[in-house]
Design an enzyme around this catalytic site. Structure first.
Site, PDB file in Angstrom:
ATOM      1  N   LYS A   1      -8.346  -2.631  -5.533  1.00 55.33           N
ATOM      2  CA  LYS A   1      -7.893  -3.740  -4.694  1.00 55.33           C
ATOM      3  C   LYS A   1      -8.972  -4.817  -4.765  1.00 55.33           C
ATOM      4  CE  LYS A   1      -5.863  -4.912  -0.222  1.00 55.33           C
ATOM      5  NZ  LYS A   1      -4.564  -5.389  -0.723  1.00 55.33           N
TER       6      LYS A   1
ATOM      7  N   GLU B   1      -3.731  -3.476  -6.423  1.00 52.12           N
ATOM      8  CA  GLU B   1      -2.951  -4.026  -5.306  1.00 52.12           C
ATOM      9  C   GLU B   1      -3.449  -5.420  -4.934  1.00 52.12           C
ATOM     10  OE1 GLU B   1      -2.630  -3.329  -0.622  1.00 52.12           O
ATOM     11  OE2 GLU B   1      -2.102  -1.532  -1.766  1.00 52.12           O
ATOM     12  N   GLY B   2      -2.534  -6.372  -4.906  1.00 50.48           N
ATOM     13  CA  GLY B   2      -2.866  -7.729  -4.504  1.00 50.48           C
ATOM     14  C   GLY B   2      -3.010  -7.857  -2.999  1.00 50.48           C
TER      15      GLY B   2
ATOM     16  N   THR C   1       0.828  -1.201   0.000  1.00 51.86           N
ATOM     17  CA  THR C   1       0.000   0.000   0.000  1.00 51.86           C
ATOM     18  C   THR C   1       0.865   1.256   0.000  1.00 51.86           C
ATOM     19  OG1 THR C   1      -1.773  -1.180   1.162  1.00 51.86           O
ATOM     20  CG2 THR C   1      -1.848   1.226   1.207  1.00 51.86           C
TER      21      THR C   1
END
Length: 217
Positions: free
Chosen positions: A38, A115-116, A17
């Site tokens: 996300k 974002e994973g 993040t």
């Protein structure tokens, strides 16, 4: 379709993040409208904290995102802080839901940072792992790695996984103030093996450019 960057890491709490927020600023300085997404966040009780941090940062640079809500930014939210497979009790996840959500965000941006959750080998369901998402999204990958003792092993394992999957990627080191031994015990190997070598806070603009070059190649 906007340009797509998938941000992953060698593990959880490595700095995905934080890095994504820096990339928002870097791409914005290049004159690009940046969006964020996300797909999955676990450990959500009232608000998806990582997704909200991404959303607010992106909104400060790209006011067009104001038409969206946090539920547009984070599609699946689970209370248990665990791998999605566990948090969702092993139920299959329909990845087409992510495509629908992405399309809504991409109408408002030139580049999107996805974002994973956790690292590359985190199971999403019985068929997919996090490493399958960059290919599904047709995204370039940015791998965030740490600077603690053990970072050489963790970094090489993740790079090997990306290369075995034939996924285009850029990677960088997220060094923190407490990583006092990095320059002595890990940096000599990285400097010997890799050129260029990106330190995320110091080289974020160069990282953004490298990612754009990766997308274009």
């Amino acid at each position: 379709m906007s340009k797509r960057i998938f941000v992953t890491a060698t593990n959880t709490n490595i700095g995905k993040t934080f890095t994504s927020q820096l990339l928002i600023g870097a791409f914005s300085r290049m004159g690009l409208r940046v969006g964020v997404y996300k797909p999955i966040e676990t450990g959500v009780t009232t608000l998806p904290a990582d997704g909200e941090a991404l959303f607010q940062t992106a909104l400060s640079f790209n006011p067009e995102l104001a038409s969206l809500s946090i539920d547009d930014i984070v599609t699946l939210q689970f209370p248990l802080p665990a791998a999605p497979f566990v948090a969702n009790k092993g139920e299959k996840i329909d990845l087409s839901r992510f495509d629908t959500a992405l399309a809504k965000i991409e109408a408002l941006c030139d580049i999107i940072i996805i974002e994973g959750a956790g690292g590359l080998m985190v199971p999403i369901d019985d068929e997919n792992m996090m490493i399958d998402l960059p290919r599904h999204f047709n995204a370039a990958t940015f791998l965030v790695t740490h600077c603690n003792l053990g970072c050489i092993n963790d970094t090489l394992l993740s790079i090997n996984a990306l290369e075995n999957a034939a996924l285009p990627y850029v990677w960088g080191l997220n060094c923190r103030s407490e990583d006092t031994s990095f320059e002595t015990v890990s940096l000599p190997y990285f400097s010997h093996r890799f050129n260029p070598l990106f330190l995320i806070e110091k080289d974020i603009d160069a990282i953004a450019k490298a990612l754009l070059d990766t997308i274009s190649s």
